[in-house]
Design a protein around this motif. Structure first.
Motif: not given
Length: 170
Positions: A119-121, A104, A92, A97, A39-41, A100-101
């Motif tokens: 959420t994932v890329w 986020n 996403n 990327k 995920d985004v984290y 997406l960042d």
């Protein structure tokens, strides 16, 4: 009888009579969907963690107006139904990327932690899913607790999609 009661009764009747309750492609309705990534984290995410829950998987881009509108409504639905074994997952599909960042960063500032959904890329190294190619942006998949397709929506979620999603919850 209000609309929701009518829909519940209609759904129950269709299940008893053997009619399909949702318009799903019969070829994919028995597929067990999979999604694995980070995920985004930076936390590992695996769709298997959510077995037993209805899952809405939404494929979106950062700059898509329809996506932004749908995600706002989906976030609200998520908050109201998370205790009913409902999960919202964002995927996403921006090529870059950095987009997406930026998304986020904006959502981290705009929404409290309990209002954020995983959420994932899709293009991240190690990302895996079997949702196939997408026909439009956004594309949404609603999966039953066994992660089989209940219905798919290319483009904006429609009013009847919200009703079908709500009726699918325990």
């Amino acid at each position: 009888m209000d609309r929701r009661d009518f829909l519940k009764t209609s759904l129950a009747s269709s299940m008893v009579l053997g009619a399909p309750a949702f318009a799903a492609d019969k070829k994919t309705s028995n597929v067990q969907y999979q999604l694995r990534g980070t995920d985004v984290y930076g936390k590992p995410l695996d769709l298997k963690e959510y077995l037993g829950r209805t899952v809405l998987v939404s494929f979106f881009t950062f700059d898509c107006t329809v996506c932004s509108h749908d995600l706002k409504l989906m976030r609200d639905f998520y908050l109201r139904n998370v205790k009913k074994k409902f999960v919202l997952l964002g995927v996403n599909i921006d090529q870059n990327k950095k987009d997406l960042d930026e998304y986020n960063d904006a959502t981290t500032l705009a929404y409290p932690k309990d209002q954020r959904f995983p959420t994932v890329w899709r293009f991240a190294p190690g990302h895996q899913d079997n949702f196939g190619s997408l026909g439009s942006t956004p594309t949404h998949f609603v999966l039953n607790p066994k992660h089989q397709l209940m219905f798919k929506r290319d483009g904006a979620f429609l009013p009847e999609d919200w009703d079908n999603l709500w009726l699918s919850l325990p």
